[in-house]
Write a protein that holds these residues in place. Structure first.
Motif, mmCIF file in Angstrom:
data_model
loop_
_atom_site.group_PDB
_atom_site.id
_atom_site.type_symbol
_atom_site.label_atom_id
_atom_site.label_comp_id
_atom_site.label_asym_id
_atom_site.label_seq_id
_atom_site.Cartn_x
_atom_site.Cartn_y
_atom_site.Cartn_z
ATOM 1 N N TYR A 129 -19.730 -66.311 52.402
ATOM 2 C CA TYR A 129 -20.282 -65.022 52.583
ATOM 3 C C TYR A 129 -18.861 -64.316 51.770
ATOM 4 O O TYR A 129 -19.396 -63.193 50.870
ATOM 5 C CB TYR A 129 -20.180 -64.544 54.062
ATOM 6 C CG TYR A 129 -21.121 -65.400 54.914
ATOM 7 C CD1 TYR A 129 -22.320 -65.994 54.473
ATOM 8 C CD2 TYR A 129 -20.939 -65.245 56.232
ATOM 9 C CE1 TYR A 129 -23.216 -66.602 55.204
ATOM 10 C CE2 TYR A 129 -22.019 -65.860 57.146
ATOM 11 C CZ TYR A 129 -22.822 -66.501 56.497
ATOM 12 O OH TYR A 129 -23.747 -67.130 57.570
ATOM 13 N N GLU A 143 -24.923 -57.631 46.497
ATOM 14 C CA GLU A 143 -26.360 -57.895 46.920
ATOM 15 C C GLU A 143 -26.549 -59.414 47.432
ATOM 16 O O GLU A 143 -26.937 -59.735 48.470
ATOM 17 C CB GLU A 143 -27.269 -57.811 45.796
ATOM 18 C CG GLU A 143 -28.823 -57.843 46.126
ATOM 19 C CD GLU A 143 -29.630 -57.909 44.930
ATOM 20 O OE1 GLU A 143 -30.779 -58.503 45.026
ATOM 21 O OE2 GLU A 143 -29.467 -57.384 43.896
ATOM 22 N N LYS A 147 -27.406 -60.690 51.103
ATOM 23 C CA LYS A 147 -28.327 -61.575 51.245
ATOM 24 C C LYS A 147 -28.056 -62.957 52.134
ATOM 25 O O LYS A 147 -28.572 -63.398 52.862
ATOM 26 C CB LYS A 147 -29.213 -61.779 50.029
ATOM 27 C CG LYS A 147 -30.173 -60.520 49.310
ATOM 28 C CD LYS A 147 -30.763 -61.198 48.322
ATOM 29 C CE LYS A 147 -31.848 -60.065 47.841
ATOM 30 N NZ LYS A 147 -32.420 -60.204 46.516
ATOM 31 N N TYR A 148 -27.004 -63.481 51.340
ATOM 32 C CA TYR A 148 -26.427 -64.534 52.028
ATOM 33 C C TYR A 148 -26.068 -64.466 53.431
ATOM 34 O O TYR A 148 -26.213 -65.500 54.156
ATOM 35 C CB TYR A 148 -25.336 -65.430 51.019
ATOM 36 C CG TYR A 148 -25.066 -66.654 51.244
ATOM 37 C CD1 TYR A 148 -25.873 -67.597 51.594
ATOM 38 C CD2 TYR A 148 -23.746 -67.139 51.279
ATOM 39 C CE1 TYR A 148 -25.733 -68.970 52.094
ATOM 40 C CE2 TYR A 148 -23.484 -68.488 51.546
ATOM 41 C CZ TYR A 148 -24.519 -69.396 51.788
ATOM 42 O OH TYR A 148 -24.062 -70.816 52.106
ATOM 43 N N MET A 151 -29.198 -64.152 55.686
ATOM 44 C CA MET A 151 -30.323 -65.575 55.801
ATOM 45 C C MET A 151 -29.228 -66.524 56.525
ATOM 46 O O MET A 151 -29.869 -67.295 57.201
ATOM 47 C CB MET A 151 -30.220 -66.024 54.293
ATOM 48 C CG MET A 151 -31.288 -65.015 53.679
ATOM 49 S SD MET A 151 -33.115 -64.955 54.476
ATOM 50 C CE MET A 151 -32.852 -63.377 55.185
ATOM 51 N N ALA A 207 -31.170 -74.995 51.453
ATOM 52 C CA ALA A 207 -32.279 -74.253 50.479
ATOM 53 C C ALA A 207 -33.302 -75.245 50.236
ATOM 54 O O ALA A 207 -33.760 -75.306 48.878
ATOM 55 C CB ALA A 207 -31.565 -73.867 49.392
ATOM 56 N N TRP A 214 -33.753 -67.317 49.350
ATOM 57 C CA TRP A 214 -32.475 -66.795 49.254
ATOM 58 C C TRP A 214 -31.607 -67.182 48.251
ATOM 59 O O TRP A 214 -30.976 -66.450 47.545
ATOM 60 C CB TRP A 214 -31.586 -66.622 50.424
ATOM 61 C CG TRP A 214 -31.366 -67.968 50.911
ATOM 62 C CD1 TRP A 214 -31.998 -68.879 51.746
ATOM 63 C CD2 TRP A 214 -30.159 -69.003 50.403
ATOM 64 N NE1 TRP A 214 -31.422 -70.135 51.988
ATOM 65 C CE2 TRP A 214 -30.227 -70.171 51.067
ATOM 66 C CE3 TRP A 214 -29.079 -68.661 49.724
ATOM 67 C CZ2 TRP A 214 -29.665 -71.199 50.856
ATOM 68 C CZ3 TRP A 214 -28.226 -69.652 49.415
ATOM 69 C CH2 TRP A 214 -28.537 -71.044 50.209
ATOM 70 N N ASP A 217 -31.389 -65.442 44.092
ATOM 71 C CA ASP A 217 -31.122 -64.421 44.036
ATOM 72 C C ASP A 217 -29.521 -64.540 44.460
ATOM 73 O O ASP A 217 -28.441 -63.939 43.542
ATOM 74 C CB ASP A 217 -31.516 -63.425 44.790
ATOM 75 C CG ASP A 217 -32.813 -63.006 44.502
ATOM 76 O OD1 ASP A 217 -33.284 -63.250 43.277
ATOM 77 O OD2 ASP A 217 -33.898 -62.698 45.539
ATOM 78 N N VAL A 218 -29.179 -65.346 45.196
ATOM 79 C CA VAL A 218 -27.627 -65.390 45.615
ATOM 80 C C VAL A 218 -26.746 -66.043 44.609
ATOM 81 O O VAL A 218 -25.702 -65.833 44.167
ATOM 82 C CB VAL A 218 -27.419 -66.157 46.981
ATOM 83 C CG1 VAL A 218 -25.970 -66.454 47.319
ATOM 84 C CG2 VAL A 218 -27.955 -65.283 48.253
#
Length: 455
Positions: A129, A143, A147-148, A151, A207, A214, A217-218
């Motif tokens: 993170y 962002e 998001k990470y 999620m 994933a 997620w 984008d991450v």
């Protein structure tokens, strides 16, 4: 346990180097320290399974995967020298976080108790993170971190709920006790529900479809060095941990459970590859490629009693190819606002060695001989056919063919397009890491038994 203590000590030492104003020695000292830790870990191989108050379980499975994680960490720390050269005041922080992340990874595959398993997940997740959001002034990095974090928090909550249900059913966090009790004829309904929740939580971390949303984008928004860490180290850690969880808890992998794995595996391979075909951003393309490879690795759960060696081999082949690809990406896209394929135009003429490494890494991921990725897929397909799931192998072969499309799009850009810019400088460490990754990839392709026979 010795490995964990040594890794944590090394992380603290990195922070002390900053206090002592010894920044130039951080990366070489960390690499030497990790080599020492690797020796300490390998020394435990083939030793009688030892338990430390039932919290840590040292087996050949944990030793081999821990060794893989340490080798990947050595590569990632070496690549950090160029990536963080403009952030010398924060170098110790970034390197220390990566070392503590490694401690979480080792705890995740060495747990003998569900409390230690969850502790390992949280140490690894919190480190990621921070790294994902480490560019404070970059909106995309913020962002990606947010998001990470959201999620990852949901996934951790689901895993914790699963652990609670397993404890409620068995009255113990101890893995050996749970495994013994799960052999009884009548089990509380909470135990299989707990196993399902644990599996769902880990599929988030891997994933895999449908818990993949997620990742693109991450991966795109996070700094490239963090994306490299997540795509290689974090992914194989999560997959190895899911495999160990289902093995040691003696979970009832009945026909219905295996059907779910079949669907998730096929969906991950297909969605990952089809979405990757549309991408022009290389980091985003590698994110979807990683989703596809998660689908391949999930095939090992269909023959969980015999496929530990195949998982280790596939994880090693995938991770080393990923390190090779990202080492080139880190150089090509340095000081750029994006990771578009256009940045790679003409690389075959300006930097033929780096272009060769990227080509080899992509061909390995696509499953082309003589690279280790081809033989890893062969081993995986063979075991899956023996388990009676020919349909999964057919989809896997089709998806391997699809993946050639987007890998070759990048390869053709390097060799057939003209470069719009002149690239200067020869970053020695990036060249070394890229070359070693390619040589390892070929060596493991030529001698697969070096890895497959370890477990």
């Amino acid at each position: 346990m010795n490995t964990l203590i040594a890794i944590i000590g090394l992380g603290v030492l990195c922070l002390l180097f900053e206090i002592l104003d010894f920044r130039k020695g951080i990366i070489p000292a960390t690499i030497l320290g990790l080599l020492g830790v690797l020796g300490l870990t390998v020394a435990d191989y083939n030793m009688p399974a030892s338990f430390y108050n039932n919290m840590i379980s040292v087996t050949n499975f944990s030793v081999t995967f821990s060794s893989l994680f340490i080798v990947l960490s050595i590569f990632l720390v070496a690549l950090s020298h160029n990536f963080y050269e403009k952030h010398q005041s924060k170098l110790s922080d970034f390197i220390a976080i990566k070392i503590f992340l490694l401690a979480g990874a080792v705890a995740m595959v060495s747990f003998g108790n569900l409390a230690m398993f969850f502790l390992g997940i949280e140490v690894l997740s919190i480190a990621l993170y921070i790294l994902a959001a480490s560019r404070r002034l970059d909106l995309k990095s913020n962002e990606a971190g947010m998001k990470y974090f959201l999620m990852g928090s949901f996934a951790s909550g689901i895993i914790l709920f699963g652990i609670c249900l397993v404890y409620g059913a068995m009255g113990s966090f101890d893995v050996a006790e749970i495994s013994e009790m799960s052999k009884s004829a009548e089990l509380p309904i909470w135990f299989p529900i707990g196993i399902v929740l644990l599996t769902i939580g880990m599929l988030f971390k891997v994933a895999a479809v449908p818990f993949h949303f997620w990742a693109p984008d991450v991966y795109e928004g996070a700094p490239a060095m963090t994306t490299a860490t997540m795509s290689t180290l974090a992914k194989v850690v999560a997959m190895a941990t899911l495999f160990k969880l289902l093995s040691v808890l003696n979970a009832d992998l009945n026909y219905n459970f295996q059907m779910v794995i079949v669907i998730v595996s096929i969906a991950s391979m297909t969605v990952g590859n089809i979405m990757a075909l549309k991408q022009s951003n290389v980091k985003r393309m590698l994110a979807f490629s990683g989703i596809s490879h998660a689908g391949f690795m999930l095939m090992t759960l269909l023959s969980i009693g015999t496929s530990a060696g195949s998982l280790l081999y596939y994880a090693t082949a995938y991770a080393i190819a990923g390190i090779g690809a990202f080492s080139v990406l880190l150089y090509v896209c340095k000081n750029k606002n994006n990771e578009d394929i256009a940045n790679f135009h003409g690389l075959g003429k300006t930097h033929p060695l780096l272009a060769a490494v990227l080509t080899g890494s992509l061909l390995s991921m696509a499953g082309i001989p003589i690279f280790s990725g081809f033989f890893a897929k062969m081993a995986l397909f063979s075991e899956t056919i023996q388990a009676g799931y020919l349909v999964v192998v057919i989809f896997a072969v089709i998806n391997s063919i699809i993946s050639v499309g987007y890998y070759f799009k990048l390869i053709l850009a390097m060799y057939t397009k003209e470069s719009n810019e002149s690239r200067t400088g020869t970053p020695i460490l990036i060249y070394i890491v890229a070359t070693v990754a390619l040589l390892l990839n070929i060596a493991l392709g030529l001698f697969p038994s070096l890895v497959m026979d370890l477990i």
